[in-house]
Each structure stands twice: as C-alpha cells, then as structure tokens.
Write a protein that holds these residues in place. Structure first.
Motif, mmCIF file in Angstrom:
data_model
loop_
_atom_site.group_PDB
_atom_site.id
_atom_site.type_symbol
_atom_site.label_atom_id
_atom_site.label_comp_id
_atom_site.label_asym_id
_atom_site.label_seq_id
_atom_site.Cartn_x
_atom_site.Cartn_y
_atom_site.Cartn_z
ATOM 1 N N ASP A 139 0.115 -4.019 7.573
ATOM 2 C CA ASP A 139 -0.821 -2.906 7.688
ATOM 3 C C ASP A 139 -1.201 -2.685 9.146
ATOM 4 O OD1 ASP A 139 -2.701 -0.972 6.246
ATOM 5 O OD2 ASP A 139 -4.102 -2.139 7.476
ATOM 6 N N ARG A 140 -1.401 -3.775 9.853
ATOM 7 C CA ARG A 140 -1.806 -3.679 11.261
ATOM 8 C C ARG A 140 -0.731 -3.005 12.104
ATOM 9 N NH1 ARG A 140 -3.060 -8.774 15.216
ATOM 10 N NH2 ARG A 140 -3.553 -7.547 17.055
ATOM 11 N N LEU A 141 0.533 -3.418 11.942
ATOM 12 C CA LEU A 141 1.630 -2.815 12.701
ATOM 13 C C LEU A 141 1.797 -1.351 12.318
ATOM 14 C CD1 LEU A 141 3.981 -3.364 14.722
ATOM 15 C CD2 LEU A 141 5.412 -3.727 12.720
ATOM 16 N N TRP A 142 1.699 -1.049 11.028
ATOM 17 C CA TRP A 142 1.836 0.319 10.551
ATOM 18 C C TRP A 142 0.776 1.221 11.177
ATOM 19 C CZ3 TRP A 142 -1.121 2.574 6.149
ATOM 20 C CH2 TRP A 142 -0.654 3.841 5.800
ATOM 21 N N ARG A 143 -0.446 0.742 11.236
ATOM 22 C CA ARG A 143 -1.520 1.548 11.816
ATOM 23 C C ARG A 143 -1.407 1.647 13.333
ATOM 24 N NH1 ARG A 143 -5.056 2.912 8.052
ATOM 25 N NH2 ARG A 143 -5.142 1.697 6.146
ATOM 26 N N ALA A 185 0.823 -1.205 0.000
ATOM 27 C CA ALA A 185 0.000 0.000 0.000
ATOM 28 C C ALA A 185 0.857 1.254 0.000
ATOM 29 C CB ALA A 185 -0.922 0.001 1.222
ATOM 30 N N LEU A 186 2.051 1.145 0.531
ATOM 31 C CA LEU A 186 2.956 2.283 0.623
ATOM 32 C C LEU A 186 4.369 1.760 0.442
ATOM 33 C CD1 LEU A 186 3.013 5.339 1.384
ATOM 34 C CD2 LEU A 186 3.338 4.623 3.741
ATOM 35 N N GLY A 187 5.166 2.436 -0.314
ATOM 36 C CA GLY A 187 6.549 1.997 -0.512
ATOM 37 C C GLY A 187 6.643 0.928 -1.587
ATOM 38 N N ARG A 188 7.545 -0.021 -1.365
ATOM 39 C CA ARG A 188 7.806 -1.061 -2.358
ATOM 40 C C ARG A 188 8.044 -2.389 -1.668
ATOM 41 N NH1 ARG A 188 13.030 -2.522 -1.862
ATOM 42 N NH2 ARG A 188 14.537 -1.027 -1.071
ATOM 43 N N GLY A 189 8.076 -3.442 -2.480
ATOM 44 C CA GLY A 189 8.466 -4.758 -1.976
ATOM 45 C C GLY A 189 9.986 -4.846 -1.947
ATOM 46 N N PHE A 190 10.500 -6.048 -1.954
ATOM 47 C CA PHE A 190 11.945 -6.247 -1.882
ATOM 48 C C PHE A 190 12.564 -6.281 -3.275
ATOM 49 C CE2 PHE A 190 10.162 -8.382 1.901
ATOM 50 C CZ PHE A 190 10.751 -7.585 2.862
ATOM 51 N N GLY A 198 0.851 4.917 13.654
ATOM 52 C CA GLY A 198 -0.247 5.841 13.410
ATOM 53 C C GLY A 198 -0.579 6.032 11.947
ATOM 54 N N ALA A 199 -0.278 5.022 11.105
ATOM 55 C CA ALA A 199 -0.541 5.071 9.659
ATOM 56 C C ALA A 199 0.119 6.285 9.008
ATOM 57 C CB ALA A 199 -2.040 5.030 9.370
ATOM 58 N N ARG A 200 1.238 6.709 9.573
ATOM 59 C CA ARG A 200 1.961 7.858 9.005
ATOM 60 C C ARG A 200 2.667 7.446 7.720
ATOM 61 N NH1 ARG A 200 4.872 7.838 13.651
ATOM 62 N NH2 ARG A 200 6.735 8.219 12.394
ATOM 63 N N ARG A 201 2.561 8.274 6.705
ATOM 64 C CA ARG A 201 3.190 7.987 5.416
ATOM 65 C C ARG A 201 4.687 8.281 5.441
ATOM 66 N NH1 ARG A 201 -0.589 6.880 1.735
ATOM 67 N NH2 ARG A 201 0.694 7.341 -0.080
#
Length: 181
Positions: free
Chosen positions: A154-158, A131-136, A162-165
């Motif tokens: 996604d869960r850890l990011w949120r 959803a944000l950034g890239r894969g490997f 705080g779902a910060r970009r």
C-alpha cells in the motif's frame, strides 16, 4: 515545603546558566534518551503487542528448518518447501516467504526496495484480500520467472504510483526483469 522547592529550582537554574556547555550536553542527552525511548516503545508495540493484520493471527506458527551443522534457523529451499507442504498433516496450510532487496525502476530511476518473495497461497492462507487487484494464482508458482507478477505494498502504491487504480496490468521492473502488477 514550597519555599524549599523554589530555592532548589532557582539554585539549579543559576548553576545551569553558569555552565552553558554542561547544560547543552545535559539537554541533548535527555532529548536523545527520550526520543530513543519513544522510538523503541513504538517498534516494540507494533511488533509484539498489536495483533498482526491477518484474519486469525492466533493460529499462526513459524516453522523453521535446521542446518546440517545444527544451526537453528537455516534456509529452506523451494523444492524442500514443496515436499514439506505436500506431506503436511499438521497445519491447515504452509506459506513460504523470504525477505528480498531488489532494485526497482521507478519513474525512470533505479531504487533499492525491500519486499518479500512468497508462495502463491500467501494471501489466501493469511486471510488477506488485496485492496486492489488479486493475490497470486497457483499457476504462477510453477518456477522462477514462469509468470513474473508482483503485488505492491500500500505504501509503495501510494508513494510511487499516486494511489492510481489504473496501475493494474502495468509493468514494474525488478532486478532488471519486467513484472506485471
């Protein structure tokens, strides 16, 4: 008919109020049974009946190696995986992955996290776009620790970020080693 049901119901209620300990145990047993049943159904539904969130789940197959003593699900070393992938003429692609528990330094505290160690083609082979950034990148698969990068769930990011970009490019410490997000 209705009078019989009414008589049976009032008799049952009178009996239950006369023995409150039995009533409490019966109600607790029913509540636990219904709750456990709902939980098991949710897990089975999620794991078995819903399609995987990848581009073509019907094309996936799990490949395992067997151990020297004949056990069916042995681990595959990374060099063996590289050999299998190089000699593969059956599958479109081979992906390596294994579960990993690691201590992660989050907000100044070490916390146990569950993740996966995956090969560089993990996201591309599954048809999953972060959803944000890239894969490997393939260059990041040359050896352990050569390019310490990580992809957050996604869960850890949120939950933790705080779902910060602006999390991309920051450092996350896993197993006392810095990884670039």
């Amino acid at each position: 008919m209705f009078s019989t049901v009414w008589q049976d119901s009032t008799y049952a209620l009178r009996s239950l109020t006369k023995s409150p300990a039995f009533t409490a145990v019966a109600v607790l047993s029913l509540a636990l049974g219904i709750g456990l049943n709902g939980t098991i159904f949710t897990v089975v539904d999620t794991l078995l009946f819903r399609p995987l969130p990848v581009s073509a789940p019907e094309t996936l197959a799990a490949v395992y190696t067997s151990g020297e003593e004949g056990e069916g699900l042995a681990t595959t070393s990374f060099p063996d995986f590289v050999d299998l992938r190089a000699r593969n003429s059956v599958f479109t692609d081979l992906v390596g992955h294994t579960l990993m528990f690691a201590s992660a330094r989050l907000n100044g505290q070490n916390r146990l996290t569950l993740g996966e160690v995956v090969t560089a083609n993990y996201f591309s082979a599954l048809g999953v776009v972060p959803a944000l950034g890239r894969g490997f990148l393939a260059a990041e698969e040359v050896g352990e620790g050569a390019h310490p990068v990580t992809v957050l769930s996604d869960r850890l990011w949120r939950r933790e970020f705080g779902a910060r970009r602006d999390v991309l490019g920051q450092t996350l410490v896993l197993k006392d080693r810095p990884f670039t997000i």
